[in-house]
Scaffold this motif. Sequence first.
Motif, PDB file in Angstrom:
ATOM      1  N   LEU A 118       0.832  -1.206   0.000  1.00  0.00           N
ATOM      2  CA  LEU A 118       0.000   0.000   0.000  1.00  0.00           C
ATOM      3  C   LEU A 118       0.864   1.253   0.000  1.00  0.00           C
ATOM      4  CD1 LEU A 118      -2.642  -1.244   2.576  1.00  0.00           C
ATOM      5  CD2 LEU A 118      -2.901  -1.128   0.095  1.00  0.00           C
ATOM      6  N   THR A 119       1.860   1.285   0.877  1.00  0.00           N
ATOM      7  CA  THR A 119       2.823   2.395   0.919  1.00  0.00           C
ATOM      8  C   THR A 119       4.190   1.843   1.286  1.00  0.00           C
ATOM      9  OG1 THR A 119       2.406   2.888   3.272  1.00  0.00           O
ATOM     10  CG2 THR A 119       1.040   4.057   1.644  1.00  0.00           C
ATOM     11  N   GLY A 120       5.217   2.643   1.016  1.00  0.00           N
ATOM     12  CA  GLY A 120       6.566   2.228   1.342  1.00  0.00           C
ATOM     13  C   GLY A 120       7.137   1.264   0.321  1.00  0.00           C
ATOM     14  N   THR A 121       8.236   0.595   0.706  1.00  0.00           N
ATOM     15  CA  THR A 121       8.945  -0.305  -0.192  1.00  0.00           C
ATOM     16  C   THR A 121       9.360  -1.557   0.571  1.00  0.00           C
ATOM     17  OG1 THR A 121       9.827   1.619  -1.383  1.00  0.00           O
ATOM     18  CG2 THR A 121      10.877  -0.493  -1.810  1.00  0.00           C
ATOM     19  N   VAL A 122       9.164  -2.721  -0.062  1.00  0.00           N
ATOM     20  CA  VAL A 122       9.509  -3.990   0.577  1.00  0.00           C
ATOM     21  C   VAL A 122      10.200  -4.900  -0.423  1.00  0.00           C
ATOM     22  CG1 VAL A 122       7.450  -3.799   2.049  1.00  0.00           C
ATOM     23  CG2 VAL A 122       7.370  -5.253   0.002  1.00  0.00           C
ATOM     24  N   GLN A 123      10.775  -5.964   0.095  1.00  0.00           N
ATOM     25  CA  GLN A 123      11.164  -7.090  -0.747  1.00  0.00           C
ATOM     26  C   GLN A 123      10.412  -8.318  -0.257  1.00  0.00           C
ATOM     27  OE1 GLN A 123      15.086  -9.316   0.568  1.00  0.00           O
ATOM     28  NE2 GLN A 123      15.567  -7.174   0.130  1.00  0.00           N
ATOM     29  N   VAL A 124      10.092  -9.199  -1.189  1.00  0.00           N
ATOM     30  CA  VAL A 124       9.323 -10.399  -0.881  1.00  0.00           C
ATOM     31  C   VAL A 124      10.109 -11.611  -1.361  1.00  0.00           C
ATOM     32  CG1 VAL A 124       7.181 -11.671  -1.319  1.00  0.00           C
ATOM     33  CG2 VAL A 124       7.107  -9.175  -1.049  1.00  0.00           C
ATOM     34  N   ALA A 125      10.336 -12.553  -0.454  1.00  0.00           N
ATOM     35  CA  ALA A 125      10.999 -13.806  -0.805  1.00  0.00           C
ATOM     36  C   ALA A 125       9.990 -14.933  -0.661  1.00  0.00           C
ATOM     37  CB  ALA A 125      12.198 -14.045   0.099  1.00  0.00           C
ATOM     38  N   VAL A 126       9.895 -15.772  -1.701  1.00  0.00           N
ATOM     39  CA  VAL A 126       8.949 -16.887  -1.709  1.00  0.00           C
ATOM     40  C   VAL A 126       9.694 -18.146  -2.134  1.00  0.00           C
ATOM     41  CG1 VAL A 126       6.773 -17.786  -2.604  1.00  0.00           C
ATOM     42  CG2 VAL A 126       7.090 -15.312  -2.379  1.00  0.00           C
ATOM     43  N   ASP A 127      10.085 -18.970  -1.164  1.00  0.00           N
ATOM     44  CA  ASP A 127      10.726 -20.261  -1.452  1.00  0.00           C
ATOM     45  C   ASP A 127      11.752 -20.183  -2.582  1.00  0.00           C
ATOM     46  OD1 ASP A 127       9.432 -21.501   0.572  1.00  0.00           O
ATOM     47  OD2 ASP A 127       7.984 -22.578  -0.666  1.00  0.00           O
ATOM     48  N   GLY A 128      12.728 -19.293  -2.413  1.00  0.00           N
ATOM     49  CA  GLY A 128      13.822 -19.190  -3.376  1.00  0.00           C
ATOM     50  C   GLY A 128      13.689 -18.073  -4.369  1.00  0.00           C
TER      51      GLY A 128
ATOM     52  N   ILE B 273       8.495 -11.169   4.046  1.00  0.00           N
ATOM     53  CA  ILE B 273       8.349  -9.779   3.602  1.00  0.00           C
ATOM     54  C   ILE B 273       9.258  -8.913   4.461  1.00  0.00           C
ATOM     55  CG2 ILE B 273       6.745  -7.865   3.246  1.00  0.00           C
ATOM     56  CD1 ILE B 273       4.472  -9.988   3.318  1.00  0.00           C
ATOM     57  N   THR B 274      10.187  -8.202   3.824  1.00  0.00           N
ATOM     58  CA  THR B 274      11.133  -7.337   4.542  1.00  0.00           C
ATOM     59  C   THR B 274      10.924  -5.900   4.090  1.00  0.00           C
ATOM     60  OG1 THR B 274      12.769  -9.133   4.593  1.00  0.00           O
ATOM     61  CG2 THR B 274      13.564  -6.902   5.055  1.00  0.00           C
ATOM     62  N   ALA B 275      10.734  -4.999   5.037  1.00  0.00           N
ATOM     63  CA  ALA B 275      10.539  -3.593   4.707  1.00  0.00           C
ATOM     64  C   ALA B 275      11.880  -2.940   4.397  1.00  0.00           C
ATOM     65  CB  ALA B 275       9.853  -2.863   5.853  1.00  0.00           C
ATOM     66  N   GLU B 276      12.023  -2.432   3.187  1.00  0.00           N
ATOM     67  CA  GLU B 276      13.227  -1.677   2.830  1.00  0.00           C
ATOM     68  C   GLU B 276      13.145  -0.252   3.363  1.00  0.00           C
ATOM     69  OE1 GLU B 276      13.794  -1.991  -1.384  1.00  0.00           O
ATOM     70  OE2 GLU B 276      13.969  -4.175  -1.329  1.00  0.00           O
ATOM     71  N   ARG B 277      11.935   0.260   3.482  1.00  0.00           N
ATOM     72  CA  ARG B 277      11.646   1.490   4.226  1.00  0.00           C
ATOM     73  C   ARG B 277      10.285   1.291   4.863  1.00  0.00           C
ATOM     74  NH1 ARG B 277       8.686   5.700   1.015  1.00  0.00           N
ATOM     75  NH2 ARG B 277       8.152   4.795  -1.009  1.00  0.00           N
ATOM     76  N   ASP B 278       9.872   2.192   5.751  1.00  0.00           N
ATOM     77  CA  ASP B 278       8.594   2.028   6.426  1.00  0.00           C
ATOM     78  C   ASP B 278       7.502   1.733   5.402  1.00  0.00           C
ATOM     79  OD1 ASP B 278      10.014   2.673   8.673  1.00  0.00           O
ATOM     80  OD2 ASP B 278       8.892   4.493   9.151  1.00  0.00           O
ATOM     81  N   ALA B 279       6.680   0.740   5.698  1.00  0.00           N
ATOM     82  CA  ALA B 279       5.712   0.268   4.712  1.00  0.00           C
ATOM     83  C   ALA B 279       4.401  -0.113   5.387  1.00  0.00           C
ATOM     84  CB  ALA B 279       6.266  -0.930   3.946  1.00  0.00           C
TER      85      ALA B 279
END
Length: 275
Positions: free
Chosen positions: A56-66, A97-103
């Motif tokens: 919705l807001t901010g920036t994240v990275q998403v890892a899904v089984d590799g 899910i890891t927030a790269e900045r507030d999300a």
Amino acid sequence: MVSPLLAKAAREGREIVNVTPARAGWHYVGFRALRLKAGEVETLLTGADELCIVVLTGTVQVAVDGQRFEHLGQRNSVFDDLPPAAVFVPREQTVCITAERDAEVALCTAPADDQPRQARLIDSAGMRRSVRGAGSNTRYVCDILPHDDPGAAHLLVVEVITPAGHSSSYPPHKHDQETPPTETQLEETYYHRLNPPQGFAFQRVYTDDRSLDEACAVEDHDVVMVPRGYHPVVAPHGYDLYYLNVMAGPNRFWVFKNDPAHEWMLANPPLPFKK
């Protein structure tokens, strides 16, 4: 007294709101919204469900089984004129899910099927954006995971911005009977955001026989659950309204029926008031 259809948001903390099928008293739709500070991680298992992650807001990275999807999300506000970032995840997957900045992240779930599906980035540039309605019934729609996207079993996800002083999901419509091609049965949640955030909006959920008739005053981050019935929304003067819809039902097809009492306005829009 708070309506049983209204899930009030936590004003502070990591978990904003959590609507499970058990809480809603239905079978298909699950919805969570999270606040993640930069560096925070949310890990979950999809189990028997499919999942649509909406940034919705901010920036994240998403890892899904590799697989890893990085730098997802550009918006500082859901009211920015940009589509969201989103990732579809099938059943039986581990998600990080890891927030790269507030999300702020939405987790939209529904039961999966037995078809083999892959985790995938939903292309923001390819999301269908449209203007619906006219006059004070104008609103702005972004289809994130629409029913004509074949890559999900039951889940549909869409976001809508309704300008201040406008109505939305209007004329009132419903989708609670499995009678295609005239109507389909879909449960639905509305995740509401207001701009400025101290605002409020109104949503009514009602059936033809009024066996269900609830009016909800919604504030920033609240969720309205729509198990059945018509469900119009009104944004008061001064406050723009955003909502994220999650829908799911026995079949993945969105066809609705307008309330016959109010359908006249589609052919004959109300005229401006004259003194």
